[in-house]
Design a protein around this motif. Structure first.
Motif, PDB file in Angstrom:
ATOM      1  N   ARG A 176      -8.658  -9.612  -5.545  1.00 54.33           N
ATOM      2  CA  ARG A 176      -9.441 -10.405  -6.494  1.00 54.33           C
ATOM      3  C   ARG A 176     -10.154  -9.487  -7.495  1.00 54.33           C
ATOM      4  NH1 ARG A 176     -10.950 -14.535  -3.916  1.00 54.33           N
ATOM      5  NH2 ARG A 176     -12.056 -13.344  -2.322  1.00 54.33           N
ATOM      6  N   LEU A 177     -10.732  -8.409  -6.992  1.00 54.68           N
ATOM      7  CA  LEU A 177     -11.404  -7.438  -7.851  1.00 54.68           C
ATOM      8  C   LEU A 177     -10.421  -6.809  -8.838  1.00 54.68           C
ATOM      9  CD1 LEU A 177     -13.585  -5.724  -5.097  1.00 54.68           C
ATOM     10  CD2 LEU A 177     -14.470  -7.138  -6.978  1.00 54.68           C
ATOM     11  N   LYS A 208     -14.905  -1.077  -8.135  1.00 55.30           N
ATOM     12  CA  LYS A 208     -15.147  -1.714  -6.838  1.00 55.30           C
ATOM     13  C   LYS A 208     -13.840  -1.929  -6.088  1.00 55.30           C
ATOM     14  CE  LYS A 208     -18.035  -3.733  -3.958  1.00 55.30           C
ATOM     15  NZ  LYS A 208     -19.067  -2.945  -3.230  1.00 55.30           N
ATOM     16  N   ALA A 209     -12.780  -2.284  -6.787  1.00 52.57           N
ATOM     17  CA  ALA A 209     -11.481  -2.479  -6.147  1.00 52.57           C
ATOM     18  C   ALA A 209     -10.988  -1.172  -5.532  1.00 52.57           C
ATOM     19  CB  ALA A 209     -10.468  -3.001  -7.153  1.00 52.57           C
ATOM     20  N   ARG A 210     -11.209  -0.073  -6.240  1.00 52.12           N
ATOM     21  CA  ARG A 210     -10.806   1.225  -5.686  1.00 52.12           C
ATOM     22  C   ARG A 210     -11.599   1.540  -4.430  1.00 52.12           C
ATOM     23  NH1 ARG A 210     -12.494   6.490  -5.398  1.00 52.12           N
ATOM     24  NH2 ARG A 210     -10.824   8.076  -5.497  1.00 52.12           N
ATOM     25  N   GLU A 211     -12.906   1.374  -4.498  1.00 49.10           N
ATOM     26  CA  GLU A 211     -13.769   1.708  -3.359  1.00 49.10           C
ATOM     27  C   GLU A 211     -13.377   0.904  -2.119  1.00 49.10           C
ATOM     28  OE1 GLU A 211     -17.677   0.901  -4.749  1.00 49.10           O
ATOM     29  OE2 GLU A 211     -17.750   2.630  -6.107  1.00 49.10           O
ATOM     30  N   GLU A 212     -13.177  -0.396  -2.278  1.00 51.48           N
ATOM     31  CA  GLU A 212     -12.867  -1.248  -1.138  1.00 51.48           C
ATOM     32  C   GLU A 212     -11.423  -1.072  -0.682  1.00 51.48           C
ATOM     33  OE1 GLU A 212     -15.214  -2.888   0.525  1.00 51.48           O
ATOM     34  OE2 GLU A 212     -16.560  -1.934  -0.921  1.00 51.48           O
ATOM     35  N   GLY A 213     -10.523  -0.851  -1.611  1.00 50.97           N
ATOM     36  CA  GLY A 213      -9.118  -0.675  -1.253  1.00 50.97           C
ATOM     37  C   GLY A 213      -8.868   0.570  -0.428  1.00 50.97           C
ATOM     38  N   LEU A 214      -9.598   1.638  -0.709  1.00 50.28           N
ATOM     39  CA  LEU A 214      -9.419   2.882   0.041  1.00 50.28           C
ATOM     40  C   LEU A 214      -9.892   2.767   1.491  1.00 50.28           C
ATOM     41  CD1 LEU A 214     -10.411   5.603  -2.601  1.00 50.28           C
ATOM     42  CD2 LEU A 214      -8.124   4.849  -1.915  1.00 50.28           C
ATOM     43  N   LYS A 215     -10.562   1.675   1.816  1.00 52.32           N
ATOM     44  CA  LYS A 215     -11.006   1.444   3.198  1.00 52.32           C
ATOM     45  C   LYS A 215      -9.975   0.658   4.009  1.00 52.32           C
ATOM     46  CE  LYS A 215     -15.836   1.104   1.628  1.00 52.32           C
ATOM     47  NZ  LYS A 215     -17.008   0.195   1.504  1.00 52.32           N
ATOM     48  N   LEU A 216      -8.828   0.347   3.372  1.00 55.07           N
ATOM     49  CA  LEU A 216      -7.870  -0.545   4.024  1.00 55.07           C
ATOM     50  C   LEU A 216      -6.503   0.083   4.267  1.00 55.07           C
ATOM     51  CD1 LEU A 216      -8.728  -3.865   2.151  1.00 55.07           C
ATOM     52  CD2 LEU A 216      -9.325  -3.242   4.497  1.00 55.07           C
ATOM     53  N   GLY A 217      -6.445   1.394   4.386  1.00 60.21           N
ATOM     54  CA  GLY A 217      -5.205   2.050   4.752  1.00 60.21           C
ATOM     55  C   GLY A 217      -4.140   1.995   3.673  1.00 60.21           C
ATOM     56  N   MET A 267      -1.756  -0.114   2.764  1.00 59.71           N
ATOM     57  CA  MET A 267      -1.645  -1.326   1.958  1.00 59.71           C
ATOM     58  C   MET A 267      -2.803  -1.453   0.979  1.00 59.71           C
ATOM     59  SD  MET A 267      -0.148  -4.328   4.453  1.00 59.71           S
ATOM     60  CE  MET A 267      -0.579  -5.581   3.243  1.00 59.71           C
ATOM     61  N   GLY A 268      -3.961  -0.978   1.373  1.00 62.76           N
ATOM     62  CA  GLY A 268      -5.121  -1.025   0.485  1.00 62.76           C
ATOM     63  C   GLY A 268      -5.044  -0.009  -0.640  1.00 62.76           C
ATOM     64  N   GLU A 269      -4.210   1.034  -0.430  1.00 66.18           N
ATOM     65  CA  GLU A 269      -4.055   2.047  -1.478  1.00 66.18           C
ATOM     66  C   GLU A 269      -3.428   1.448  -2.738  1.00 66.18           C
ATOM     67  OE1 GLU A 269      -4.749   5.312  -1.657  1.00 66.18           O
ATOM     68  OE2 GLU A 269      -5.241   5.893   0.390  1.00 66.18           O
ATOM     69  N   ILE A 270      -2.631   0.401  -2.589  1.00 67.12           N
ATOM     70  CA  ILE A 270      -1.927  -0.134  -3.763  1.00 67.12           C
ATOM     71  C   ILE A 270      -2.905  -0.739  -4.765  1.00 67.12           C
ATOM     72  CG2 ILE A 270      -0.198  -1.778  -4.579  1.00 67.12           C
ATOM     73  CD1 ILE A 270       1.288  -1.285  -1.930  1.00 67.12           C
ATOM     74  N   PRO A 271      -3.736  -1.717  -4.409  1.00 70.43           N
ATOM     75  CA  PRO A 271      -4.710  -2.192  -5.400  1.00 70.43           C
ATOM     76  C   PRO A 271      -5.719  -1.117  -5.796  1.00 70.43           C
ATOM     77  CG  PRO A 271      -5.162  -3.150  -3.240  1.00 70.43           C
ATOM     78  CD  PRO A 271      -3.818  -2.490  -3.150  1.00 70.43           C
ATOM     79  N   GLN A 322      -7.227   2.410 -10.306  1.00 71.35           N
ATOM     80  CA  GLN A 322      -7.541   3.710 -10.888  1.00 71.35           C
ATOM     81  C   GLN A 322      -6.609   4.042 -12.040  1.00 71.35           C
ATOM     82  OE1 GLN A 322      -8.603   6.644  -7.945  1.00 71.35           O
ATOM     83  NE2 GLN A 322      -7.805   8.317  -9.195  1.00 71.35           N
ATOM     84  N   LEU A 323      -5.330   3.691 -11.897  1.00 70.48           N
ATOM     85  CA  LEU A 323      -4.383   3.908 -12.986  1.00 70.48           C
ATOM     86  C   LEU A 323      -4.796   3.137 -14.234  1.00 70.48           C
ATOM     87  CD1 LEU A 323      -0.908   3.737 -11.176  1.00 70.48           C
ATOM     88  CD2 LEU A 323      -1.837   5.711 -12.406  1.00 70.48           C
ATOM     89  N   MET A 324      -5.120   1.867 -14.046  1.00 70.75           N
ATOM     90  CA  MET A 324      -5.503   1.031 -15.186  1.00 70.75           C
ATOM     91  C   MET A 324      -6.746   1.584 -15.878  1.00 70.75           C
ATOM     92  SD  MET A 324      -3.263  -1.317 -15.570  1.00 70.75           S
ATOM     93  CE  MET A 324      -2.152   0.008 -15.101  1.00 70.75           C
TER      94      MET A 324
END
Length: 406
Positions: free
Chosen positions: A131-132, A140-149, A151-155, A160-162
């Protein structure tokens, strides 16, 4: 008499050939970049760009639109998922999907913080990260995504790319962020090998590899050729581009990226050297973009990258067609952050293309001035927050130098 005429004819032909070669040589000298003068010995010796971790804790720039436009609730995300993922084809992170795949591939649980086996709660956390990302809350999407292994690395990494490409003010920060994406993605290459042939998990593997190659490619496309060669960027990019298509042939962005890679090689070293040295072919560009546009004709980045490819391969010959694809990209109605920023950049890129068409006979000369301006000023020329490039900017780069960072 015939012998005399034949001798005269051959002498005339030889003179024409010599004149043609001389003109081509002069043209080559006129366009010669001599890109060695753009780099330092320290840059050539550097295999990776050092990353200053402060760039992740500093407050990031906001997207230039209201995030509420693309902020969806859980049900809306489920309903829109196939459309939002038409480019990457990442599977919906349902509790059931994760339960099955995590059992098959335990590495997918590595790095998940504060999780104790409740897949329904984990699904909620994934939806929040996506959603983020969809809204454009990239930090915020990067911070939370890096906590999810993995699969979380993709968002996380695509956020970060965007940000790096479209919102970072400085080229130096853009490069550090892109290098960090490549570093993080590469960490998963070995553990993901076992899942490459699994159609249920292949989109995860392909997206991580695409993120890696895309990050490196965005650094390489604006770097002088000596740096591109010294850091072996072309091999890294091209090998991963081919791998992504092989792993995930139904992923439109994979086909577009592979096409863009070959076009980018021609941009930097020409068609002949590109084909003979790196295997870059115009047929690959045309066929791969055709595949991408057939799979998903309404993705802005596919259209604007095809426009770029036409210019890189044929310079001004196909300029009108290239402009038509940029205009098509601009008219696509975005439904999430990535498409919105791609649409905005299409407009900015169109202004650059017109600048080149109206003011430069040589594409290489335009590219050289563009590169030197960005390096001199530290300005990120792909940022949609900055004004389009102008001749005044190219002619007076000293007036646009950003102040040193603290």
């Amino acid at each position: 008499m015939m012998a005399s005429l034949s001798h005269s004819l051959w002498r005339s032909l030889l003179l024409i050939v010599l004149c043609t070669v001389s003109l081509q040589t002069l043209a080559a000298r006129e366009d010669d970049d001599d890109e060695m003068d753009e780099v330092t010995p320290e840059e050539l010796a550097m295999q990776e760009i050092p990353v200053d971790e402060r760039i992740f804790v500093e407050t990031w720039n906001e997207v230039p639109y209201k995030k509420s436009y693309f902020t969806y609730n859980d049900q809306q995300i489920r309903e829109k998922w196939d459309y939002l993922m038409r480019g990457l084809k990442v599977p919906y992170p349902s509790a059931e999907y994760m339960r099955v795949q995590f059992d098959k591939y335990p590495f997918m649980t590595d790095g998940i913080e504060d999780w104790h086996g409740d897949y329904n709660k984990l699904e909620k956390r994934f939806l929040e990260v996506w959603r983020l990302f969809f809204a454009g809350d990239f930090q915020k999407a990067r911070e939370e995504g890096l906590k999810l292994g993995p699969m979380g690395e993709i968002p996380a990494l695509f956020s970060q790319l965007m940000y790096a490409i479209y919102l970072a003010e400085r080229q130096s920060i853009k490069y550090m962020m892109l290098q960090d994406v490549a570093n993080r993605a590469e960490n998963y290459f070995d553990v993901m090998k076992e899942a490459e042939g699994d159609p249920e998990v292949a989109p995860i593997v392909a997206s991580v590899k695409l993120g890696y190659a895309y990050a490196i490619a965005r650094i390489a496309e604006e770097s002088p050729v000596p740096i591109v060669v010294a850091r072996r960027y072309i091999g890294k990019i091209k090998n991963n581009a081919e791998a992504v298509v092989e792993i995930m042939p139904e992923q439109p962005l994979a086909h577009a990226f592979r096409a863009g890679v070959d076009a980018g090689i021609m941009r930097r070293v020409g068609k002949f050297t590109g084909r003979m040295t790196y295997g870059a072919r115009t047929t690959t560009v045309e066929e791969s973009f055709a595949d991408a546009l057939k799979l998903a004709p309404d993705i802005p980045i596919v259209n604007y990258e095809y426009a770029n490819a036409l210019i890189y391969m044929n310079r001004k010959r196909d300029l009108n067609e290239a402009i038509s694809y940029l205009e098509k990209a601009m008219k696509i109605r975005p439904e999430f952050s990535m498409d919105a920023l791609d649409v905005m950049y299409s407009y900015k890129r169109l202004q650059e293309v017109r600048l080149y068409a109206l003011n430069f006979r040589s594409f290489r000369k335009f590219e050289k001035l563009r590169r030197k301006f960005s390096k001199k000023t530290d300005r990120n020329l792909t940022s949609v927050l900055a004004d389009p490039l102008t001749m005044e900017m190219l002619n007076n780069p000293d007036d646009y130098v950003l102040p040193k960072r603290d």
